[in-house]
Motif scaffolding. Structure first.
Motif, mmCIF file in Angstrom:
data_model
loop_
_atom_site.group_PDB
_atom_site.id
_atom_site.type_symbol
_atom_site.label_atom_id
_atom_site.label_comp_id
_atom_site.label_asym_id
_atom_site.label_seq_id
_atom_site.Cartn_x
_atom_site.Cartn_y
_atom_site.Cartn_z
ATOM 1 N N SER A 1 -1.039 12.368 17.936
ATOM 2 C CA SER A 1 -0.181 12.661 16.695
ATOM 3 C C SER A 1 -1.022 13.581 15.701
ATOM 4 O O SER A 1 -2.324 13.702 15.628
ATOM 5 C CB SER A 1 -0.215 11.121 15.938
ATOM 6 O OG SER A 1 -0.104 11.215 14.602
ATOM 7 N N VAL A 2 -0.067 14.271 15.257
ATOM 8 C CA VAL A 2 -0.496 15.342 14.164
ATOM 9 C C VAL A 2 -1.101 14.589 12.881
ATOM 10 O O VAL A 2 -2.257 15.114 12.328
ATOM 11 C CB VAL A 2 0.652 16.469 13.792
ATOM 12 C CG1 VAL A 2 0.333 17.198 12.628
ATOM 13 C CG2 VAL A 2 0.980 17.260 14.752
ATOM 14 N N ILE B 1 -7.532 19.706 21.059
ATOM 15 C CA ILE B 1 -8.059 18.584 21.659
ATOM 16 C C ILE B 1 -7.861 17.242 20.764
ATOM 17 O O ILE B 1 -7.618 16.482 21.598
ATOM 18 C CB ILE B 1 -9.609 18.812 22.157
ATOM 19 C CG1 ILE B 1 -9.714 20.037 23.128
ATOM 20 C CG2 ILE B 1 -10.014 17.658 22.377
ATOM 21 C CD1 ILE B 1 -8.867 19.347 24.368
ATOM 22 N N THR B 2 -8.099 17.518 19.524
ATOM 23 C CA THR B 2 -7.917 16.406 18.789
ATOM 24 C C THR B 2 -6.653 15.942 18.690
ATOM 25 O O THR B 2 -6.270 14.605 18.883
ATOM 26 C CB THR B 2 -8.228 16.599 17.352
ATOM 27 O OG1 THR B 2 -9.594 17.173 17.348
ATOM 28 C CG2 THR B 2 -8.232 15.268 16.408
ATOM 29 N N VAL B 3 -5.583 16.620 18.593
ATOM 30 C CA VAL B 3 -4.147 16.247 18.761
ATOM 31 C C VAL B 3 -3.884 15.579 20.168
ATOM 32 O O VAL B 3 -3.048 14.626 20.117
ATOM 33 C CB VAL B 3 -3.328 17.574 18.523
ATOM 34 C CG1 VAL B 3 -1.834 17.176 18.688
ATOM 35 C CG2 VAL B 3 -3.338 18.027 16.931
ATOM 36 N N LEU B 4 -4.339 16.165 21.185
ATOM 37 C CA LEU B 4 -3.971 16.036 22.431
ATOM 38 C C LEU B 4 -4.683 14.305 22.683
ATOM 39 O O LEU B 4 -4.018 13.605 23.106
ATOM 40 C CB LEU B 4 -4.836 16.832 23.671
ATOM 41 C CG LEU B 4 -4.646 16.476 24.853
ATOM 42 C CD1 LEU B 4 -2.930 16.466 25.553
ATOM 43 C CD2 LEU B 4 -5.485 17.289 25.660
ATOM 44 N N ILE C 1 -6.164 13.209 10.055
ATOM 45 C CA ILE C 1 -7.200 12.455 9.364
ATOM 46 C C ILE C 1 -8.324 12.746 9.967
ATOM 47 O O ILE C 1 -9.561 12.524 9.228
ATOM 48 C CB ILE C 1 -6.558 11.136 9.431
ATOM 49 C CG1 ILE C 1 -5.280 11.105 8.605
ATOM 50 C CG2 ILE C 1 -7.671 10.198 9.092
ATOM 51 C CD1 ILE C 1 -4.555 9.536 8.832
ATOM 52 N N LYS C 2 -8.349 12.683 11.275
ATOM 53 C CA LYS C 2 -9.947 12.675 11.874
ATOM 54 C C LYS C 2 -10.480 13.946 11.757
ATOM 55 O O LYS C 2 -11.670 14.037 11.410
ATOM 56 C CB LYS C 2 -9.669 12.414 13.376
ATOM 57 C CG LYS C 2 -10.749 12.499 14.295
ATOM 58 C CD LYS C 2 -10.619 12.034 15.554
ATOM 59 C CE LYS C 2 -11.757 11.759 16.448
ATOM 60 N NZ LYS C 2 -11.644 11.440 18.048
ATOM 61 N N LEU C 3 -9.814 14.921 11.410
ATOM 62 C CA LEU C 3 -10.362 16.480 11.096
ATOM 63 C C LEU C 3 -10.674 16.447 9.874
ATOM 64 O O LEU C 3 -11.464 17.450 9.533
ATOM 65 C CB LEU C 3 -9.467 17.653 11.721
ATOM 66 C CG LEU C 3 -9.350 17.642 13.400
ATOM 67 C CD1 LEU C 3 -8.143 18.525 13.382
ATOM 68 C CD2 LEU C 3 -10.610 18.013 13.890
ATOM 69 N N GLY C 4 -10.227 15.689 8.936
ATOM 70 C CA GLY C 4 -10.305 15.677 7.393
ATOM 71 C C GLY C 4 -9.521 17.112 6.964
ATOM 72 O O GLY C 4 -10.024 17.544 6.102
ATOM 73 N N VAL C 5 -8.289 17.553 7.333
ATOM 74 C CA VAL C 5 -7.431 18.606 6.943
ATOM 75 C C VAL C 5 -6.263 17.863 6.742
ATOM 76 O O VAL C 5 -5.921 16.891 6.981
ATOM 77 C CB VAL C 5 -7.536 19.747 8.012
ATOM 78 C CG1 VAL C 5 -8.972 20.169 7.999
ATOM 79 C CG2 VAL C 5 -6.960 19.426 9.204
#
Length: 303
Positions: free
Chosen positions: A25-26, A18-21, A31-35
């Motif tokens: 952008s990967v 969902i975050t990529v969607l 960055i948003k997921l912190g990984v």
């Protein structure tokens, strides 16, 4: 989709999808997921294998979702929303819910906090019952094994699965019957007096005894009791001393005079303690809020 593929559909992987969607952008998703980007790419590859679709394809300098990904997005969002709701527990309606909370507290904490708490429960949640048991020096197993839902104590078990919140500060002072003796003015006065001491039912001694021993000091405990409620009648009409929390001057020991200890002994904080599994439970969270509101009132704060 075969059974093995479904093991790749964990909540973290779906959240990554969902975050990529959303980000398109990967790198921005990472960055948003912190990984790392490689971690996101690896998760997407697992999802591709599980779902049998590329999900995202190159488009110019970026990526674009496939038709399958666009169609799956709303369903996956619903799954994530349902899981968040599940983690928070079923809805809690104070006015209609019927359940029992077990609170572990010694009589000092019990008499100080739980009567006003019960008044709030009767007004706001008449179907909620309160069972109070002694805590002694509480252990993590009391919470792990569901002996109680909540502990109120200055003694927090050292455990990573136990949560705590400070409620109010207090300090130990010396109580005495002013009709029988003067206040102890020095350490020798204190040590030479006869004392009424507290030893909990399981034999645990309060921290004061250990502190005195560590300083090479010894007091004469002529009587020991297993709870605070035994102190007043033993102290009344005698020249003995009782060392107890200052807030007890508001209720159990209100008939006696008191002075600060003639030596340094650090104040303590009364804590509310619970197991991590109840952190997001709506009913448990409501109870903790009620306890905190009672403490805030006693601290002279607005709720």
């Amino acid at each position: 989709m075969n059974l093995i593929d479904t093991f790749n559909l964990d909540i973290r992987a779906l959240h990554t999808f969902i975050t990529v969607l959303d980000e398109g952008s990967v790198s921005r998703a990472a960055i948003k997921l912190g990984v790392s980007q490689s971690a996101v790419s690896h998760t997407l590859e697992r999802l591709r294998n599980a779902l049998g679709d590329p999900l995202f394809v190159k488009s110019g300098r970026g990526i674009a979702p496939t038709r399958y990904a666009l169609q799956a997005g709303p369903h996956i969002r619903q799954i994530l929303d349902d899981m968040h709701s599940l983690a928070s527990g079923p809805p809690f309606v104070p006015e209609t819910t019927e359940l029992t909370f077990t609170v572990a507290a010694n009589d000092y904490e019990r008499d100080l906090l739980l009567p006003p708490l019960m008044q709030r429960l009767r007004q706001q949640a008449p179907g909620v019952l309160l069972q109070v048991i002694p805590s002694g020096i509480p252990t993590a197993d009391m919470l792990r094994k569901n002996v109680c839902d909540l502990v109120i104590s200055p003694h927090a078990p050292e455990a990573t699965d136990v949560m705590q919140r400070g409620l109010m500060a207090d300090r130990m002072v010396v109580f005495y019957d002013s009709g029988q003796r003067k206040a102890p003015e020095s350490v020798p006065d204190y040590l030479e007096a006869d004392h009424i001491a507290l030893v909990f039912a399981r034999g645990e001694e309060p921290a004061l005894e250990a502190s005195l021993s560590a300083s090479g000091l010894t007091r004469r405990n002529v009587i020991t009791v297993s709870n605070f409620s035994g102190l007043p009648e033993f102290l009344r009409s005698t020249d003995m001393l009782v060392t107890a929390p200052e807030r007890m001057s508001e209720h159990l020991l209100r008939d006696f005079s008191w002075v600060p200890l003639p030596f340094t002994f650090k104040p303590f904080t009364l804590l509310m303690i619970w197991h991590r599994r109840n952190q997001n439970d709506s009913a448990h969270r409501w109870l903790r809020n009620q306890v905190n509101a009672v403490a805030a009132t006693m601290n002279g704060l607005n709720e």
